[in-house]
Design a protein around this motif. Structure first.
Motif, short mmCIF file in Angstrom:
data_model
loop_
_atom_site.label_atom_id
_atom_site.label_comp_id
_atom_site.label_asym_id
_atom_site.label_seq_id
_atom_site.Cartn_x
_atom_site.Cartn_y
_atom_site.Cartn_z
N PHE A 77 0.61 -1.27 -0.20
CA PHE A 77 -0.05 -0.03 -0.09
C PHE A 77 0.83 1.26 0.00
O PHE A 77 0.48 2.45 -0.84
CB PHE A 77 -0.82 -0.04 1.06
N ALA A 78 1.90 1.23 0.72
CA ALA A 78 2.81 2.34 0.94
C ALA A 78 3.37 2.56 -0.48
O ALA A 78 3.57 3.88 -1.00
CB ALA A 78 3.88 2.35 2.05
N VAL A 79 3.94 1.59 -1.16
CA VAL A 79 4.57 1.67 -2.37
C VAL A 79 3.69 2.17 -3.36
O VAL A 79 3.94 3.15 -4.29
CB VAL A 79 5.46 0.30 -2.63
N PHE A 80 2.52 1.76 -3.42
CA PHE A 80 1.32 2.23 -4.31
C PHE A 80 1.30 3.62 -4.10
O PHE A 80 0.99 4.50 -5.14
CB PHE A 80 0.13 1.46 -4.20
N GLU A 81 0.91 3.97 -2.87
CA GLU A 81 0.76 5.61 -2.47
C GLU A 81 1.88 6.32 -3.12
O GLU A 81 1.60 7.47 -3.49
CB GLU A 81 0.57 5.72 -1.11
N LEU A 82 3.14 5.99 -2.65
CA LEU A 82 4.31 6.82 -3.07
C LEU A 82 4.38 6.78 -4.70
O LEU A 82 4.61 7.76 -5.40
CB LEU A 82 5.56 6.30 -2.56
N ASP A 83 4.08 5.56 -5.27
CA ASP A 83 4.20 5.73 -6.67
C ASP A 83 3.18 6.40 -7.49
O ASP A 83 3.63 7.03 -8.58
CB ASP A 83 4.09 4.11 -7.33
N GLN A 84 2.18 6.27 -7.10
CA GLN A 84 1.06 6.82 -7.80
C GLN A 84 0.41 8.16 -7.23
O GLN A 84 -0.12 8.88 -8.19
CB GLN A 84 -0.19 5.87 -7.86
N LEU A 85 0.52 8.45 -6.11
CA LEU A 85 -0.08 9.61 -5.51
C LEU A 85 1.02 10.97 -5.04
O LEU A 85 0.82 11.90 -5.11
CB LEU A 85 -0.73 9.48 -4.30
N ALA A 86 2.11 10.22 -5.42
CA ALA A 86 3.30 11.61 -5.17
C ALA A 86 3.31 12.52 -6.12
O ALA A 86 3.70 13.96 -5.72
CB ALA A 86 4.78 10.66 -4.92
N TRP A 87 3.07 12.12 -7.40
CA TRP A 87 2.99 13.11 -8.23
C TRP A 87 1.91 14.34 -8.06
O TRP A 87 2.30 15.48 -8.14
CB TRP A 87 2.78 12.60 -9.64
#
Length: 184
Positions: A71-81
């Motif tokens: 979940f953290a990786v998904f959040e960093l990959d997809q929502l950091a932009w």
């Protein structure tokens, strides 16, 4: 039809010329600001759909730590932009507003210069040019900044909602995982 479009174009060009250099800067920042707002909105909608359609829970493993990590990786990959653009957009809104203020000051300097000038053939013309520049840039700065601030507030709340949706999915997945462990 073409004649009326030409008249509108000619009138717009006259307004831009009266606005001076500051108006050009406001227009450049404003165009960039609205391009960023549109791009951010499109990515936000895309991420909302993606999170709602494909549950992250389907791709996670059986280990609780790996679930949290996924979940953290998904959040960093997809929502950091999205998160990185929020401060930039906020600053650009402020730049439009302050650009309008700068144009006001610049126009008032031209106005006072016209008042102080004894050698001018027609001081009223110089005064009116300064007031025109002041009002045009103030209006342009506000016309760019006010709607952008409203759109920015909506986008910021939607970004927070996406983070909360992802967090709810994480907690739901962990709860399901915990209940499966208890049953086993």
């Amino acid at each position: 039809m073409q004649d009326s479009l030409y008249k509108v174009w000619k009138e717009c060009w006259a307004v831009i010329e009266h606005g001076g250099v500051v108006l050009w800067a406001i227009l450049a920042v404003g165009v960039l600001l609205y391009a960023m707002l549109c791009a951010t909105w499109m990515v936000l909608v895309q991420q909302q759909r993606r999170i709602k359609q494909e549950s992250i829970a389907d791709v996670v493993s059986e280990n609780r730590r790996e679930i949290v990590r996924d979940f953290a990786v998904f959040e960093l990959d997809q929502l950091a932009w999205l998160d990185r653009r929020m401060p930039v957009i906020g600053v650009m809104i402020g730049v439009c507003t302050l650009g309008g203020l700068l144009g006001t000051v610049s126009g008032m300097l031209v106005t006072f210069s016209g008042l102080a000038s004894q050698a001018a053939i027609d001081p009223i013309e110089k005064i009116s040019v300064g007031i025109s520049e002041a009002m045009i840039t103030t209006q342009a700065g506000l016309l760019f900044a006010i709607p952008a601030a409203l759109i920015f507030a909506i986008i910021r709340s939607q970004v927070q909602a996406v983070h909360q949706l992802l967090e709810r999915q994480l907690h739901s997945t962990l709860a399901n995982h915990y209940s499966k462990e208890k049953m086993a």
